[in-house]
Design a protein around this motif. Structure first.
Motif, PDB file in Angstrom:
ATOM      1  N   ARG A  57       0.829  -1.207   0.000  1.00  0.00           N
ATOM      2  CA  ARG A  57       0.000   0.000   0.000  1.00  0.00           C
ATOM      3  C   ARG A  57       0.864   1.258   0.000  1.00  0.00           C
ATOM      4  O   ARG A  57       0.567   2.221  -0.704  1.00  0.00           O
ATOM      5  N   GLU A  58       1.900   1.235   0.792  1.00  0.00           N
ATOM      6  CA  GLU A  58       2.781   2.396   0.882  1.00  0.00           C
ATOM      7  C   GLU A  58       3.452   2.679  -0.459  1.00  0.00           C
ATOM      8  O   GLU A  58       3.475   3.821  -0.932  1.00  0.00           O
ATOM      9  N   VAL A  59       3.972   1.644  -1.101  1.00  0.00           N
ATOM     10  CA  VAL A  59       4.648   1.806  -2.390  1.00  0.00           C
ATOM     11  C   VAL A  59       3.657   2.235  -3.473  1.00  0.00           C
ATOM     12  O   VAL A  59       3.942   3.147  -4.258  1.00  0.00           O
ATOM     13  N   VAL A  60       2.503   1.610  -3.523  1.00  0.00           N
ATOM     14  CA  VAL A  60       1.498   1.974  -4.524  1.00  0.00           C
ATOM     15  C   VAL A  60       1.035   3.413  -4.299  1.00  0.00           C
ATOM     16  O   VAL A  60       0.883   4.180  -5.255  1.00  0.00           O
ATOM     17  N   GLY A  61       0.834   3.797  -3.061  1.00  0.00           N
ATOM     18  CA  GLY A  61       0.435   5.166  -2.759  1.00  0.00           C
ATOM     19  C   GLY A  61       1.475   6.181  -3.197  1.00  0.00           C
ATOM     20  O   GLY A  61       1.135   7.238  -3.750  1.00  0.00           O
ATOM     21  N   PHE A  62       2.732   5.862  -2.980  1.00  0.00           N
ATOM     22  CA  PHE A  62       3.818   6.755  -3.390  1.00  0.00           C
ATOM     23  C   PHE A  62       3.846   6.889  -4.910  1.00  0.00           C
ATOM     24  O   PHE A  62       3.950   7.994  -5.441  1.00  0.00           O
ATOM     25  N   CYS A  63       3.723   5.771  -5.604  1.00  0.00           N
ATOM     26  CA  CYS A  63       3.722   5.794  -7.071  1.00  0.00           C
ATOM     27  C   CYS A  63       2.495   6.535  -7.596  1.00  0.00           C
ATOM     28  O   CYS A  63       2.596   7.328  -8.541  1.00  0.00           O
ATOM     29  N   ALA A  64       1.333   6.284  -6.988  1.00  0.00           N
ATOM     30  CA  ALA A  64       0.110   6.975  -7.411  1.00  0.00           C
ATOM     31  C   ALA A  64       0.252   8.478  -7.203  1.00  0.00           C
ATOM     32  O   ALA A  64      -0.126   9.270  -8.075  1.00  0.00           O
ATOM     33  N   ALA A  65       0.821   8.876  -6.086  1.00  0.00           N
ATOM     34  CA  ALA A  65       1.008  10.305  -5.821  1.00  0.00           C
ATOM     35  C   ALA A  65       1.966  10.929  -6.834  1.00  0.00           C
ATOM     36  O   ALA A  65       1.769  12.069  -7.264  1.00  0.00           O
ATOM     37  N   ALA A  66       2.980  10.180  -7.228  1.00  0.00           N
ATOM     38  CA  ALA A  66       3.961  10.696  -8.189  1.00  0.00           C
ATOM     39  C   ALA A  66       3.336  10.934  -9.561  1.00  0.00           C
ATOM     40  O   ALA A  66       3.823  11.773 -10.321  1.00  0.00           O
ATOM     41  N   LEU A  67       2.272  10.210  -9.863  1.00  0.00           N
ATOM     42  CA  LEU A  67       1.635  10.327 -11.185  1.00  0.00           C
ATOM     43  C   LEU A  67       0.277  11.027 -11.129  1.00  0.00           C
ATOM     44  O   LEU A  67      -0.399  11.130 -12.154  1.00  0.00           O
ATOM     45  N   ALA A  68      -0.109  11.528  -9.984  1.00  0.00           N
ATOM     46  CA  ALA A  68      -1.457  12.075  -9.797  1.00  0.00           C
ATOM     47  C   ALA A  68      -1.563  13.536 -10.219  1.00  0.00           C
ATOM     48  O   ALA A  68      -1.785  14.422  -9.405  1.00  0.00           O
ATOM     49  N   PHE A  69      -1.407  13.763 -11.505  1.00  0.00           N
ATOM     50  CA  PHE A  69      -1.643  15.091 -12.076  1.00  0.00           C
ATOM     51  C   PHE A  69      -2.126  14.906 -13.501  1.00  0.00           C
ATOM     52  O   PHE A  69      -1.733  13.986 -14.188  1.00  0.00           O
ATOM     53  N   GLY A  70      -3.029  15.781 -13.905  1.00  0.00           N
ATOM     54  CA  GLY A  70      -3.636  15.660 -15.231  1.00  0.00           C
ATOM     55  C   GLY A  70      -5.045  15.108 -15.124  1.00  0.00           C
ATOM     56  O   GLY A  70      -5.633  15.048 -14.048  1.00  0.00           O
ATOM     57  N   ARG A  71      -5.592  14.698 -16.258  1.00  0.00           N
ATOM     58  CA  ARG A  71      -6.940  14.124 -16.289  1.00  0.00           C
ATOM     59  C   ARG A  71      -6.981  12.840 -15.471  1.00  0.00           C
ATOM     60  O   ARG A  71      -6.075  12.017 -15.566  1.00  0.00           O
ATOM     61  N   VAL A  72      -8.029  12.667 -14.700  1.00  0.00           N
ATOM     62  CA  VAL A  72      -8.133  11.504 -13.822  1.00  0.00           C
ATOM     63  C   VAL A  72      -8.028  10.210 -14.617  1.00  0.00           C
ATOM     64  O   VAL A  72      -7.314   9.281 -14.209  1.00  0.00           O
ATOM     65  N   ALA A  73      -8.691  10.113 -15.746  1.00  0.00           N
ATOM     66  CA  ALA A  73      -8.650   8.884 -16.552  1.00  0.00           C
ATOM     67  C   ALA A  73      -7.217   8.583 -16.983  1.00  0.00           C
ATOM     68  O   ALA A  73      -6.776   7.428 -16.945  1.00  0.00           O
ATOM     69  N   SER A  74      -6.491   9.601 -17.367  1.00  0.00           N
ATOM     70  CA  SER A  74      -5.096   9.429 -17.780  1.00  0.00           C
ATOM     71  C   SER A  74      -4.220   9.016 -16.598  1.00  0.00           C
ATOM     72  O   SER A  74      -3.348   8.155 -16.722  1.00  0.00           O
ATOM     73  N   VAL A  75      -4.457   9.636 -15.455  1.00  0.00           N
ATOM     74  CA  VAL A  75      -3.696   9.300 -14.247  1.00  0.00           C
ATOM     75  C   VAL A  75      -3.917   7.830 -13.894  1.00  0.00           C
ATOM     76  O   VAL A  75      -2.963   7.078 -13.661  1.00  0.00           O
ATOM     77  N   LEU A  76      -5.169   7.419 -13.863  1.00  0.00           N
ATOM     78  CA  LEU A  76      -5.482   6.028 -13.517  1.00  0.00           C
ATOM     79  C   LEU A  76      -4.854   5.048 -14.500  1.00  0.00           C
ATOM     80  O   LEU A  76      -4.305   4.015 -14.104  1.00  0.00           O
ATOM     81  N   GLN A  77      -4.913   5.385 -15.776  1.00  0.00           N
ATOM     82  CA  GLN A  77      -4.310   4.525 -16.806  1.00  0.00           C
ATOM     83  C   GLN A  77      -2.805   4.402 -16.589  1.00  0.00           C
ATOM     84  O   GLN A  77      -2.245   3.306 -16.695  1.00  0.00           O
ATOM     85  N   SER A  78      -2.142   5.494 -16.273  1.00  0.00           N
ATOM     86  CA  SER A  78      -0.693   5.470 -16.066  1.00  0.00           C
ATOM     87  C   SER A  78      -0.313   4.678 -14.825  1.00  0.00           C
ATOM     88  O   SER A  78       0.651   3.904 -14.837  1.00  0.00           O
ATOM     89  N   ILE A  79      -1.071   4.852 -13.759  1.00  0.00           N
ATOM     90  CA  ILE A  79      -0.804   4.088 -12.534  1.00  0.00           C
ATOM     91  C   ILE A  79      -0.987   2.601 -12.806  1.00  0.00           C
ATOM     92  O   ILE A  79      -0.153   1.780 -12.404  1.00  0.00           O
TER      93      ILE A  79
END
Length: 155
Positions: A36-58
């Motif tokens: 959870r900690e690692v996924v959260g860190f990675c998600a935070a690092a990519l959490a900018f832009g359109r939500v659909a794009s962010v989710l796809q990248s994560i």
């Protein structure tokens, strides 16, 4: 107030459990706190832009990392995974940037056991402001990437 209490206060302020538009909801898939900690860190690092794009990248990054993201980060070797990360792009973040992110995560997990412990190494619990701890955290994390770049040499 210690860092855990300060962060918990911030969490309560921004916690939107039912929001599917919050990329951090992906974290809840993982029962292991380390994952959870690692996924959260990675998600935070990519959490900018359109939500659909962010989710796809994560999701694309998590596909590469497999079912145990913390183990993947702890054992990460650029030479073994660079080719799978290379095609991943999120806005101006490239596969090369994701390699750097994973190198930082590897250092944190190997040296301190968790991202939290890596952060706490620079925190002074006597001060209410976490600004200095965040500066120290960033400085040490970025030093990892700089050292990796020097080890690889030019190009």
């Amino acid at each position: 107030m210690n860092v855990a209490e300060r962060l918990e206060n911030l969490y309560r302020t921004f916690d939107h459990v039912t929001s599917a538009t919050d990329p951090v909801h992906i974290v809840r898939r993982y029962p292991d706190p380390a994952d959870r900690e690692v996924v959260g860190f990675c998600a935070a690092a990519l959490a900018f832009g359109r939500v659909a794009s962010v989710l796809q990248s994560i999701e694309a990054l998590l596909q590469v990392m497999g079912p145990r993201p913390a183990r993947f980060a702890r054992q990460f070797e650029p030479a073994d995974h660079r080719a799978r990360l290379a095609p991943l792009v999120h806005r101006w973040i490239s596969g090369r940037d994701l390699v750097a992110l994973l190198l930082i995560l590897r250092r944190m997990l190997r040296e301190d056991g968790s991202i939290e412990a890596f952060f706490l190494r620079g925190d002074d619990a006597r001060t209410p402001d976490v600004g200095q701890a965040l500066d120290d955290f960033s400085r040490r994390a970025l030093a990892t990437v700089a050292a990796a770049g020097r080890a690889r040499g030019p190009g």
